[in-house]
Scaffold this motif. Structure first.
Motif, PDB file in Angstrom:
ATOM      1  N   ASN A  72       0.812  -1.213   0.000  1.00  0.00           N
ATOM      2  CA  ASN A  72       0.000   0.000   0.000  1.00  0.00           C
ATOM      3  C   ASN A  72       0.846   1.264   0.000  1.00  0.00           C
ATOM      4  N   GLU A  76      -0.054   2.769  -5.741  1.00  0.00           N
ATOM      5  CA  GLU A  76      -1.238   3.606  -5.518  1.00  0.00           C
ATOM      6  C   GLU A  76      -2.229   3.406  -6.645  1.00  0.00           C
ATOM      7  N   THR A  79      -7.721   5.939  -6.521  1.00  0.00           N
ATOM      8  CA  THR A  79      -8.035   6.653  -5.286  1.00  0.00           C
ATOM      9  C   THR A  79      -7.152   6.117  -4.163  1.00  0.00           C
ATOM     10  N   ARG A  80      -7.065   6.893  -3.093  1.00  0.00           N
ATOM     11  CA  ARG A  80      -6.337   6.473  -1.890  1.00  0.00           C
ATOM     12  C   ARG A  80      -7.183   6.887  -0.696  1.00  0.00           C
ATOM     13  N   PRO A  87     -12.170   7.889   0.693  1.00  0.00           N
ATOM     14  CA  PRO A  87     -11.398   7.899  -0.552  1.00  0.00           C
ATOM     15  C   PRO A  87     -11.196   9.308  -1.090  1.00  0.00           C
ATOM     16  N   ALA A  90      -6.110  10.262  -6.139  1.00  0.00           N
ATOM     17  CA  ALA A  90      -4.726   9.795  -6.002  1.00  0.00           C
ATOM     18  C   ALA A  90      -4.068   9.816  -7.382  1.00  0.00           C
ATOM     19  N   SER A 187     -14.202   3.584  -2.615  1.00  0.00           N
ATOM     20  CA  SER A 187     -13.445   2.976  -1.519  1.00  0.00           C
ATOM     21  C   SER A 187     -12.824   1.653  -1.956  1.00  0.00           C
ATOM     22  N   ALA A 190      -9.502   1.754  -3.903  1.00  0.00           N
ATOM     23  CA  ALA A 190      -8.294   2.155  -3.185  1.00  0.00           C
ATOM     24  C   ALA A 190      -7.534   0.922  -2.710  1.00  0.00           C
TER      25      ALA A 190
END
Length: 543
Positions: A72, A76, A79-80, A87, A90, A187, A190
């Protein structure tokens, strides 16, 4: 003589002046060196423990915390999860959503690069996501991509790769079509499962992820050293689009699986964070030194319903109800966990504001008298004069061993059953469990995204995460209905019905819900531990 004297004087003056000049220059350099040293900031290094060798740094394969906590921070997705656990943009700077909520168009940052300098492209995402769903990849996480139109069909051999609705519109535009609107979509993506893969690198070297010198990253850090089963080193990735906000220069990872040894390393200064060994927990909690944070996950045991004696539902229920979960969390793990009487953990709010777990209530409880009666009933149904031998298998770990030994004692005391114990290393254990080689085996689940359906979908027919051999058409349909239901109130009702059915059939039984209990040096700041998600070091620093 006068001429010679004049030459000597001239030479003396020349050397004197040269000496003065040299002395002055040396002084300036010394002062400049001191200034440079004062201006130079000390290296920001964080020392962590990964407990064991990652299963794999191949995004769709390393589907566990020992792989994804590190990965993680190397890679990436679009999204992150941010500091608030929600979220945020990213690798994608922004996105558009169609009016029906099914089509997402992501716009990838122009300065998103791989650690080798290659641009991160929409094609890298298309390649990675289709590879995740490719049945030849055999990803245990492929089911997470079933919300993509054509994803499940391709993964189950009923559709083609070309029918999977993800595509690179151009180099920096990536389009995804979903089977139905998904409130948790941003979400989900990610999760490391949905990280891009540098297509050019992967096609040239299919094992690019296996060694530090071949690994290419697009996240805050890059992998610079990997001594397998020993340690890893990550360093700041200067090619990361947001490198200016990454404060750490280096992260070292030990691989120590014993919690007592880890704690000793923390005390001696070798590690900056540590878990808490059970034997020291009472004193540490009393001193108020521990950081206790939520984590959406469940520690549980799986029955193999294809093997005797656990083909019988009453025998499964008997074993489950003979285990006192509260005793285990109070006297064995000692980590302030909550005993589990359902599978979905706390932390998921319903439309009415109530927590899913509170609304669902206890779906089974410790009841040794009822357990004994159920065992007798099940043995009679199967025609057993004597219960077939049972082996409880766990992955090698001091904590898992203590729990297994405690359960062994409870089963003997409450059912009169002698259970054998067996253990094996994590990677082999997972493979054997997936192949349904065990009768009764430990397991764990940490949520991949913030919705109860993520817990419940694990036990649909044929899913790699099922690992019980259990199959129920009604249950499969309930999960499918929940995923396609737009009305949130109805969706939660369906999920409660599914969880109740799961415990009516009992292919598993939970022990406790996870939390995150950590010791951390006072000068370490900015580490984010998501309740749903993995360790976040992007904003971490050392004072």
């Amino acid at each position: 003589m006068r001429k010679f004297f004049g030459i000597v004087v001239a030479l003396f003056l020349t050397f004197s002046l040269a000496a003065c000049t040299t002395t002055k220059d040396v002084g300036n350099k010394d002062n400049q060196g001191k200034k440079d040293n004062e201006d130079k900031k000390p290296e920001q290094v964080l020392h962590l423990n990964n407990s064991q060798e990652p299963t794999s740094f191949d995004p769709p394969i390393g589907f566990d915390s020992v792989s994804y906590s590190a990965l993680n921070n190397l890679m990436e997705g679009l999204t992150r999860l941010g500091k608030d656990h929600n979220p945020e943009a990213a690798t994608a700077k922004n996105w558009d959503v169609s009016s029906d909520g099914k089509t997402y168009t992501f716009h990838i940052r122009s300065n998103a690069k791989w650690s080798n300098g290659d641009p991160v492209t929409a094609g890298d995402f298309e390649f990675a996501w289709k590879r995740l769903l490719d049945p030849d990849t055999a990803s245990p996480a492929a089911f997470l991509g079933y919300f993509i139109e054509g994803g499940e069909a391709f993964n189950t051999g009923k559709g083609s790769k070309d029918a999977v609705k993800v595509k690179a519109v151009d180099e920096k535009t990536f389009e995804v079509v979903l089977t139905s609107p998904q409130a948790y979509f941003l979400s989900v993506i990610a999760n490391p499962v949905f990280f891009p893969i540098n297509q050019k690198v992967a096609e040239a070297n299919p094992k690019w992820f296996a060694e530090a010198d071949s690994f290419v990253a697009n996240g805050p850090f890059k992998l610079t050293k990997w001594e397998h089963d020993s340690n890893m080193v990550m360093e700041k990735n200067e090619n990361y689009w947001d490198a200016a906000n990454v404060k750490l220069d280096k992260v070292t990872w030990a691989m120590v699986d014993d919690p007592t040894t880890e704690y000793q390393m923390f005390q001696s200064g070798e590690l900056d964070t540590s878990g808490i060994p059970p034997e020291s927990s009472e004193q540490i909690f009393k001193e108020g030194k521990a950081i206790v944070e939520d984590q959406a996950g469940t520690y549980f045991y799986r029955f193999n319903v294809t093997k005797e004696p656990f083909k019988n539902v009453n025998i499964r229920k008997a074993f489950a109800m003979a285990i006192d979960q509260q005793q285990i969390v109070d006297y064995v793990t000692k980590n302030k966990e909550k005993a589990a009487h359902g599978f979905v953990s706390y932390g998921f709010s319903q439309p009415d504001g109530q927590d899913f777990r509170d609304a669902g209530g206890d779906l089974f409880n410790f009841d040794p008298k009822e357990a004994k009666a159920l065992l007798e009933k099940g043995m009679k149904e199967e025609g057993y004069k004597k219960l077939p031998a049972v082996t409880l298998t766990y992955s090698t770990s001091p904590n898992h061993k203590k729990i297994a030994e405690t359960m062994q004692g409870m089963l003997k005391e409450n059912l009169g059953v002698d259970v054998k114990l067996a253990n094996m290393e994590w990677n082999v254990f997972t493979e054997e469990q997936t192949k349904l080689k065990f009768q009764l085996s430990r397991s764990s689940f940490l949520a991949d995204y913030a919705d109860p359906i993520n817990f419940l979908e694990n036990f649909t027919t044929g899913l790699a995460m099922n690992r019980t051999g259990w199959s129920n058409k009604k249950y499969d349909q309930l999960i499918k209905d929940a995923k396609n239901e737009a009305d949130e109130n109805k969706r939660f009702e369906i999920m409660h019905e599914a969880e109740k059915l799961l415990f009516d059939e009992m292919p598993l039984f939970p022990l406790y819900f996870y939390n995150q209990v950590t010791l951390q040096k006072d000068n370490v700041k900015g580490i984010v531990r998501h309740p749903v998600g993995y360790l976040e070091l992007k904003w971490a620093y050392v004072e």
